[in-house]
Design a protein around this motif. Structure first.
Motif, PDB file in Angstrom:
ATOM      1  N   ALA B  28       0.829  -1.210   0.000  1.00 50.26           N
ATOM      2  CA  ALA B  28       0.000   0.000   0.000  1.00 50.26           C
ATOM      3  C   ALA B  28       0.862   1.258   0.000  1.00 50.26           C
ATOM      4  CB  ALA B  28      -0.899   0.009   1.227  1.00 50.26           C
ATOM      5  N   LYS B  29       0.292   2.318  -0.578  1.00 51.86           N
ATOM      6  CA  LYS B  29       0.899   3.650  -0.512  1.00 51.86           C
ATOM      7  C   LYS B  29      -0.167   4.616  -0.043  1.00 51.86           C
ATOM      8  CE  LYS B  29       5.151   4.272  -2.340  1.00 51.86           C
ATOM      9  NZ  LYS B  29       6.110   5.045  -1.503  1.00 51.86           N
ATOM     10  N   GLY B  34      -1.232  13.668  -4.294  1.00 54.20           N
ATOM     11  CA  GLY B  34      -0.946  12.843  -5.475  1.00 54.20           C
ATOM     12  C   GLY B  34       0.016  13.477  -6.458  1.00 54.20           C
ATOM     13  N   HIS B  35       0.561  14.659  -6.128  1.00 55.39           N
ATOM     14  CA  HIS B  35       1.359  15.355  -7.135  1.00 55.39           C
ATOM     15  C   HIS B  35       2.825  14.951  -7.181  1.00 55.39           C
ATOM     16  CE1 HIS B  35      -1.997  17.235  -8.735  1.00 55.39           C
ATOM     17  NE2 HIS B  35      -1.390  18.274  -9.253  1.00 55.39           N
ATOM     18  N   SER B  36       3.212  14.033  -6.348  1.00 55.44           N
ATOM     19  CA  SER B  36       4.473  13.328  -6.558  1.00 55.44           C
ATOM     20  C   SER B  36       4.179  11.868  -6.887  1.00 55.44           C
ATOM     21  CB  SER B  36       5.375  13.410  -5.323  1.00 55.44           C
ATOM     22  OG  SER B  36       5.902  14.710  -5.194  1.00 55.44           O
ATOM     23  N   LEU B  37       3.205  11.310  -6.191  1.00 53.41           N
ATOM     24  CA  LEU B  37       2.930   9.873  -6.347  1.00 53.41           C
ATOM     25  C   LEU B  37       2.287   9.535  -7.697  1.00 53.41           C
ATOM     26  CD1 LEU B  37       3.018   7.079  -5.149  1.00 53.41           C
ATOM     27  CD2 LEU B  37       0.916   7.575  -3.876  1.00 53.41           C
ATOM     28  N   LEU B  38       1.261  10.277  -8.113  1.00 57.66           N
ATOM     29  CA  LEU B  38       0.576   9.912  -9.362  1.00 57.66           C
ATOM     30  C   LEU B  38       1.495  10.008 -10.583  1.00 57.66           C
ATOM     31  CD1 LEU B  38      -3.017  11.324  -8.718  1.00 57.66           C
ATOM     32  CD2 LEU B  38      -2.266   8.936  -8.638  1.00 57.66           C
ATOM     33  N   PRO B  39       2.330  11.051 -10.690  1.00 54.71           N
ATOM     34  CA  PRO B  39       3.250  11.053 -11.843  1.00 54.71           C
ATOM     35  C   PRO B  39       4.151   9.810 -11.899  1.00 54.71           C
ATOM     36  CG  PRO B  39       3.139  13.254 -10.907  1.00 54.71           C
ATOM     37  CD  PRO B  39       2.370  12.343  -9.976  1.00 54.71           C
ATOM     38  N   VAL B  40       4.657   9.367 -10.771  1.00 55.25           N
ATOM     39  CA  VAL B  40       5.524   8.174 -10.828  1.00 55.25           C
ATOM     40  C   VAL B  40       4.706   6.900 -11.044  1.00 55.25           C
ATOM     41  CG1 VAL B  40       7.447   9.170  -9.542  1.00 55.25           C
ATOM     42  CG2 VAL B  40       5.745   7.846  -8.306  1.00 55.25           C
ATOM     43  N   MET B  41       3.436   6.916 -10.626  1.00 52.33           N
ATOM     44  CA  MET B  41       2.578   5.754 -10.913  1.00 52.33           C
ATOM     45  C   MET B  41       2.207   5.712 -12.396  1.00 52.33           C
ATOM     46  SD  MET B  41       0.142   5.565  -7.539  1.00 52.33           S
ATOM     47  CE  MET B  41      -0.921   4.302  -8.247  1.00 52.33           C
ATOM     48  N   LYS B  42       1.997   6.889 -12.992  1.00 60.38           N
ATOM     49  CA  LYS B  42       1.680   6.911 -14.423  1.00 60.38           C
ATOM     50  C   LYS B  42       2.859   6.403 -15.253  1.00 60.38           C
ATOM     51  CE  LYS B  42      -0.632  10.541 -15.978  1.00 60.38           C
ATOM     52  NZ  LYS B  42      -1.005  11.973 -16.116  1.00 60.38           N
ATOM     53  N   LEU B  43       4.059   6.671 -14.781  1.00 60.11           N
ATOM     54  CA  LEU B  43       5.253   6.174 -15.479  1.00 60.11           C
ATOM     55  C   LEU B  43       5.564   4.724 -15.101  1.00 60.11           C
ATOM     56  CD1 LEU B  43       7.451   9.386 -15.072  1.00 60.11           C
ATOM     57  CD2 LEU B  43       6.429   8.534 -17.197  1.00 60.11           C
ATOM     58  N   ARG B  44       4.746   4.155 -14.222  1.00 58.42           N
ATOM     59  CA  ARG B  44       4.898   2.771 -13.728  1.00 58.42           C
ATOM     60  C   ARG B  44       6.212   2.571 -12.957  1.00 58.42           C
ATOM     61  NH1 ARG B  44       0.549  -0.405 -16.484  1.00 58.42           N
ATOM     62  NH2 ARG B  44      -0.752   1.319 -17.148  1.00 58.42           N
ATOM     63  N   PHE B  45       6.762   3.669 -12.441  1.00 57.60           N
ATOM     64  CA  PHE B  45       7.900   3.523 -11.539  1.00 57.60           C
ATOM     65  C   PHE B  45       7.413   3.052 -10.177  1.00 57.60           C
ATOM     66  CE2 PHE B  45      10.240   7.076 -14.012  1.00 57.60           C
ATOM     67  CZ  PHE B  45      10.704   6.140 -14.933  1.00 57.60           C
ATOM     68  N   ALA B  46       6.159   3.350  -9.871  1.00 55.66           N
ATOM     69  CA  ALA B  46       5.548   2.841  -8.636  1.00 55.66           C
ATOM     70  C   ALA B  46       4.267   2.129  -9.033  1.00 55.66           C
ATOM     71  CB  ALA B  46       5.245   3.993  -7.678  1.00 55.66           C
ATOM     72  N   THR B  47       4.062   0.941  -8.491  1.00 54.44           N
ATOM     73  CA  THR B  47       2.863   0.159  -8.815  1.00 54.44           C
ATOM     74  C   THR B  47       2.252  -0.426  -7.542  1.00 54.44           C
ATOM     75  OG1 THR B  47       4.263  -1.781  -9.230  1.00 54.44           O
ATOM     76  CG2 THR B  47       3.643  -0.481 -11.160  1.00 54.44           C
ATOM     77  N   PRO B  48       1.835   0.447  -6.622  1.00 53.14           N
ATOM     78  CA  PRO B  48       1.238  -0.074  -5.382  1.00 53.14           C
ATOM     79  C   PRO B  48      -0.080  -0.787  -5.685  1.00 53.14           C
ATOM     80  CG  PRO B  48       0.952   2.297  -5.519  1.00 53.14           C
ATOM     81  CD  PRO B  48       1.841   1.921  -6.653  1.00 53.14           C
ATOM     82  N   ALA B  49      -0.346  -1.865  -4.963  1.00 55.35           N
ATOM     83  CA  ALA B  49      -1.596  -2.603  -5.163  1.00 55.35           C
ATOM     84  C   ALA B  49      -2.765  -1.903  -4.470  1.00 55.35           C
ATOM     85  CB  ALA B  49      -1.437  -4.032  -4.644  1.00 55.35           C
ATOM     86  N   HIS B  50      -2.442  -1.094  -3.473  1.00 52.66           N
ATOM     87  CA  HIS B  50      -3.491  -0.392  -2.710  1.00 52.66           C
ATOM     88  C   HIS B  50      -3.094   1.067  -2.528  1.00 52.66           C
ATOM     89  CE1 HIS B  50      -5.467  -4.160  -1.426  1.00 52.66           C
ATOM     90  NE2 HIS B  50      -4.230  -4.639  -1.483  1.00 52.66           N
ATOM     91  N   LEU B  51      -4.058   1.948  -2.743  1.00 52.12           N
ATOM     92  CA  LEU B  51      -3.844   3.358  -2.416  1.00 52.12           C
ATOM     93  C   LEU B  51      -4.764   3.729  -1.267  1.00 52.12           C
ATOM     94  CD1 LEU B  51      -3.537   5.733  -5.513  1.00 52.12           C
ATOM     95  CD2 LEU B  51      -1.752   4.841  -4.015  1.00 52.12           C
ATOM     96  N   ILE B  52      -4.171   4.347  -0.249  1.00 49.85           N
ATOM     97  CA  ILE B  52      -4.951   4.780   0.909  1.00 49.85           C
ATOM     98  C   ILE B  52      -5.020   6.299   0.868  1.00 49.85           C
ATOM     99  CG2 ILE B  52      -5.070   4.759   3.431  1.00 49.85           C
ATOM    100  CD1 ILE B  52      -3.257   2.168   3.240  1.00 49.85           C
ATOM    101  N   ASP B  53      -6.171   6.811   0.460  1.00 51.88           N
ATOM    102  CA  ASP B  53      -6.343   8.249   0.254  1.00 51.88           C
ATOM    103  C   ASP B  53      -6.641   8.929   1.591  1.00 51.88           C
ATOM    104  OD1 ASP B  53      -6.962  10.801  -0.574  1.00 51.88           O
ATOM    105  OD2 ASP B  53      -8.491  10.205  -2.041  1.00 51.88           O
ATOM    106  N   ILE B  54      -5.710   9.793   2.026  1.00 46.19           N
ATOM    107  CA  ILE B  54      -5.924  10.508   3.294  1.00 46.19           C
ATOM    108  C   ILE B  54      -6.432  11.929   3.049  1.00 46.19           C
ATOM    109  CG2 ILE B  54      -4.237   9.140   4.588  1.00 46.19           C
ATOM    110  CD1 ILE B  54      -2.287  11.570   4.268  1.00 46.19           C
ATOM    111  N   GLY B  55      -6.734  12.236   1.792  1.00 50.74           N
ATOM    112  CA  GLY B  55      -7.120  13.599   1.423  1.00 50.74           C
ATOM    113  C   GLY B  55      -8.376  14.110   2.108  1.00 50.74           C
TER     114      GLY B  55
END
Ligand SMILES: Cc1cc2nc3c(=O)[nH]c(=O)nc-3n(C[C@H](O)[C@H](O)[C@H](O)COP(=O)(O)OP(=O)(O)OC[C@H]3O[C@@H](n4cnc5c(N)ncnc54)[C@H](O)[C@@H]3O)c2cc1C
Lengths: 155, 278
Positions: B28-29, B34-55
């Motif tokens: 989980a991440k 999301g402005h650091s995490l989503l860009p790296v997920m879109k590039l598939r540098f990060a592929t967490p199976a679970h996202l825990i949104d604390i927003g």
């Protein structure tokens, strides 16, 4: 799948989406609101700018699920016939050439004018820092925002 | 570009987020702006199976003051930090730094906790955290602990945060307007090639102590101890800044060679001190 509910341009929307769906894809692909563009897709260029709860955001870097419960406004929400003061001013002042960045530019400018009805040239340039244009050199974009600000103040 | 598939969880409270983190562990991440995490997920540098949104966790966002300390919730957006009247009055250095992150659209989504927890070596806020003597509140199942900014940043993208801990708040002692942040932004990304944050404490018009921190030129933000000591001993901007590269082993890389970086450190330190002294 996950359910997302939000208000887009005044309309209540409910859709089942894959959690990885980005807000820009919900708007364009599920709702057909193709005025919001995908440019760089890396959160740099701002072509995908929409308002979420009254603030400009880059919708290619927001999950649709993050917008759940939010109010979203796209370029189509300003007017569908190009009659909004900003839309008219971009036309009159030649604030566009190819037009690709224009919806994002206008949404960022609208965000600025909502908070600051009479911005200086410097404030306009700072507010548009997150929106890239490769045609105009920005000069006429700034003029368009100034013209729209005057029109909106006199309205 | 889509990120890889993941399961999305919206945390409703800090406790709920901690439960989800315990349940999903390293799969989980946490998602804030999301402005650091989503860009790296879109590039598939990060592929967490679970996202825990604390927003949307209530109580995790907001700015308040208690007994001379400014308390900032982890999910407070950069734009709200930069425009806060309280922060402008009581921690003006932080308002300045937050207002120079990326562009206005980035600042509308990115959060103070996300930036600090991410610990990008070129991020702006870590230098401010050190110069302001900030304390991070880290909350786990067993309760909260306080970690100073000096101890918090460990290495490139590495912090003192445990894998089942959440950064919940940042505490900053109230400070004066004798401060400045001087940044040389990367022309493409806006991140700091170098950023120097200076916070002076003055008495009777003289500098009595100084905290000077640098971001961008090393694996993590660092205090410039030699510069701080010189300022406390009464040095002027030029002679204090001359010590900005003392004792630091800069490395050659794509952004420049070691001597160029040492020079950047000295030049930007001088500019920041000179403006803080004005
Ligand atoms: C185009 C662009 C330009 C940018 N320019 C700059 C710049 O000039 N300077 C700069 O400093 N930054 C810049 N940023 C980064 C920006 O400031 C990010 O918002 C910030 O780094 C991350 O905050 P976030 O809330 O978006 O975190 P997220 O992306 O949601 O999370 C980042 C990381 O921190 C973790 N995390 C988040 N919150 C917590 C928490 N409370 N507890 C524990 N872990 C947590 C996440 O799990 C993730 O690993 C830029 C970003 C973009 C996209």
């Amino acid at each position: 799948m996950a359910q997302v509910q939000l208000t887009v341009n005044g309309r209540a929307i409910s859709r089942d989406v894959e959690p990885r769906t980005l807000l820009v894809h919900l708007l364009r692909d599920a709702l057909g609101l193709t005025g919001t563009h995908v440019g760089c897709d890396t959160s740099q260029c701002g072509a995908c700018t929409v308002h979420m709860d009254g603030r400009g955001v880059k919708s290619c870097t927001v999950l649709a699920m993050q917008a759940d419960g939010s109010t979203v406004t796209t370029i189509e929400g300003l007017s569908t016939d190009g009659s909004h003061a900003l839309q008219r001013a971009f036309k009159e002042e030649h604030g566009l050439q190819c037009g690709f960045c224009t919806p994002g530019m206008i949404m960022s400018a609208a965000d600025l004018l909502a908070r600051n009805a009479n911005p200086t040239e410097h404030e306009i340039r700072e507010a548009l820092e997150g929106n890239l244009c490769r045609c105009t050199g920005y000069h006429n974009i700034v003029k368009a925002v100034q013209t729209a600000a005057r029109t909106m103040q006199n309205a | 570009m889509y990120p890889a598939q993941f399961q999305y969880h919206r945390a409703t409270s800090v406790q709920h987020a901690l439960d989800l983190m315990a349940q999903h562990g390293d799969d989980a991440k946490v998602l804030a702006g999301g402005h650091s995490l989503l860009p790296v997920m879109k590039l598939r540098f990060a592929t967490p199976a679970h996202l825990i949104d604390i927003g949307r966790v209530s109580g995790l966002s907001g700015i308040s003051e208690s007994g001379g300390t400014i308390v900032i919730g982890a999910t407070t957006r950069h734009a709200d930090v930069a425009s806060s009247a309280l922060i402008k009055a009581k921690a003006p250095l932080l308002a300045e730094v937050a207002g120079h992150i990326g562009d206005p659209l980035i600042r509308n989504m990115g959060t103070i906790g996300g930036s600090v927890a991410h610990a990008d070596p070129s991020a702006d806020l870590p230098a401010a955290m050190m110069a302001l003597g900030a304390t991070m509140e880290l909350t786990g199942k067993g309760g909260s602990r306080q970690v100073s900014a000096d101890q918090f940043f460990v290495d490139v993208f590495q912090t003192a945060l445990g894998s089942t801990e959440l950064l919940t708040a940042i505490r900053i002692p109230a400070s004066s307007g004798a401060c400045a942040y001087e940044k040389n932004p990367d022309p493409a990304s806006g991140y700091a090639i170098v950023g120097i944050a200076v916070q002076l404490t003055t008495s009777g018009g003289k500098v009595s102590s100084a905290r000077v921190a640098m971001t961008g030129l090393g694996p993590k933000p660092m205090r410039l101890a030699a510069v701080e000591a010189a300022l406390a001993a009464g040095a002027d901007a030029a002679s204090a800044a001359a010590k900005a590269a003392d004792g630091i082993a800069f490395i050659d890389d794509a952004r420049g060679n070691a001597s160029y970086k040492a020079n950047l450190a000295r030049v930007y330190t001088k500019r920041a001190i000179a403006r803080a002294m004005k």
